[in-house]
Design an enzyme around this catalytic site. Structure first.
Site, PDB file in Angstrom:
ATOM      1  N   LYS A  11       0.830  -1.209   0.000  1.00  0.00           N
ATOM      2  CA  LYS A  11       0.000   0.000   0.000  1.00  0.00           C
ATOM      3  C   LYS A  11       0.871   1.269   0.000  1.00  0.00           C
ATOM      4  O   LYS A  11       2.088   1.204   0.224  1.00  0.00           O
ATOM      5  CB  LYS A  11      -0.938  -0.042   1.215  1.00  0.00           C
ATOM      6  CG  LYS A  11      -1.954  -1.202   1.150  1.00  0.00           C
ATOM      7  CD  LYS A  11      -2.943  -1.146   2.326  1.00  0.00           C
ATOM      8  CE  LYS A  11      -3.969  -2.273   2.230  1.00  0.00           C
ATOM      9  NZ  LYS A  11      -4.998  -2.186   3.324  1.00  0.00           N
ATOM     10  N   TYR A  51     -12.231  -2.567  -3.958  1.00  0.00           N
ATOM     11  CA  TYR A  51     -12.782  -2.730  -2.609  1.00  0.00           C
ATOM     12  C   TYR A  51     -14.310  -2.673  -2.601  1.00  0.00           C
ATOM     13  O   TYR A  51     -14.910  -2.343  -1.568  1.00  0.00           O
ATOM     14  CB  TYR A  51     -12.197  -1.673  -1.677  1.00  0.00           C
ATOM     15  CG  TYR A  51     -10.816  -2.006  -1.135  1.00  0.00           C
ATOM     16  CD1 TYR A  51     -10.613  -3.140  -0.335  1.00  0.00           C
ATOM     17  CD2 TYR A  51      -9.717  -1.193  -1.394  1.00  0.00           C
ATOM     18  CE1 TYR A  51      -9.362  -3.446   0.171  1.00  0.00           C
ATOM     19  CE2 TYR A  51      -8.457  -1.501  -0.883  1.00  0.00           C
ATOM     20  CZ  TYR A  51      -8.288  -2.628  -0.091  1.00  0.00           C
ATOM     21  OH  TYR A  51      -7.051  -2.925   0.430  1.00  0.00           O
ATOM     22  N   ASN A 114      -1.997   0.350   6.675  1.00  0.00           N
ATOM     23  CA  ASN A 114      -1.535  -0.923   7.241  1.00  0.00           C
ATOM     24  C   ASN A 114      -0.668  -1.747   6.287  1.00  0.00           C
ATOM     25  O   ASN A 114      -0.640  -2.970   6.355  1.00  0.00           O
ATOM     26  CB  ASN A 114      -2.702  -1.724   7.829  1.00  0.00           C
ATOM     27  CG  ASN A 114      -3.717  -2.157   6.792  1.00  0.00           C
ATOM     28  OD1 ASN A 114      -3.591  -1.827   5.629  1.00  0.00           O
ATOM     29  ND2 ASN A 114      -4.707  -2.907   7.225  1.00  0.00           N
ATOM     30  N   HIS A 117      -2.073  -5.398   1.458  1.00  0.00           N
ATOM     31  CA  HIS A 117      -3.321  -6.132   1.246  1.00  0.00           C
ATOM     32  C   HIS A 117      -2.975  -7.551   0.842  1.00  0.00           C
ATOM     33  O   HIS A 117      -1.984  -7.774   0.140  1.00  0.00           O
ATOM     34  CB  HIS A 117      -4.142  -5.493   0.103  1.00  0.00           C
ATOM     35  CG  HIS A 117      -5.205  -6.424  -0.420  1.00  0.00           C
ATOM     36  ND1 HIS A 117      -6.412  -6.588   0.195  1.00  0.00           N
ATOM     37  CD2 HIS A 117      -5.195  -7.294  -1.468  1.00  0.00           C
ATOM     38  CE1 HIS A 117      -7.120  -7.505  -0.469  1.00  0.00           C
ATOM     39  NE2 HIS A 117      -6.398  -7.943  -1.480  1.00  0.00           N
TER      40      HIS A 117
END
Ligand code: RTP
Ligand code: MG
Length: 135
Positions: A11, A51, A114, A117
């Protein structure tokens, strides 16, 4: 154990931190082979499409904004039990809960930023790989 494929995205936060190579080393040293890869700046439509399962969730808008905030590195990983293996290497969604030594524990800042993915099932992996790499 069958050889399978999974879709991984490094990301924008981890790309900006300059840790693509460190994350690739974790894949490679744990039996996951990079069989396709590309760096991309996702458009809003591409991120929303990717998403789409989360589009009714309260975090959807922030997630899309984050995913288009800078370049991402997208790869298909292949290996035995690749979907679960990658999820184990990634660690929990919230880095505060991620086990020591996982990618999110070591490189992620927050549940939004975070680092990575990974597909959550073999079925979704096939859909996600086709989304970015075609057949
Ligand atoms: P990913 O799809 O990115 O691999 O992450 P995941 O399976 O561990 O988590 P998922 O439930 O699929 O959520 C996708 C991404 O949305 C963000 N999120 N924010 N604020 C929140 O409560 C929340 N929950 C999820 C995270 O960035 C997560 O990776
Ligand atoms: Mg997910």
């Amino acid at each position: 154990m069958a050889v399978e494929r999974t879709l991984s995205i490094i990301k924008p936060d981890a790309v900006a931190k300059n840790v693509i190579g460190q994350i690739y080393t974790r894949f490679e040293s744990n039996g996951l082979k990079i069989v396709a890869a590309k760096m991309a700046q996702l458009s809003q439509a591409e991120a929303e499409g990717f998403y789409a399962v989360h589009k009714e969730r309260p975090f959807f808008k922030a997630l899309v904004e984050f995913m288009i905030s800078g370049p991402v590195m997208i790869q298909a990983l292949e290996g035995e039990n690749a979907v679960l293996k990658n999820r184990e290497l990634m660690g929990a969604t919230n880095p505060k809960d991620a086990a020591p030594g996982t990618i999110r524990a070591d490189f992620a800042e927050s549940i939004d930023a975070n680092a990575v993915h990974g597909s959550d099932s073999a079925e979704n992996a096939a859909i996600e790989i086709a989304y970015f790499f075609g057949k």
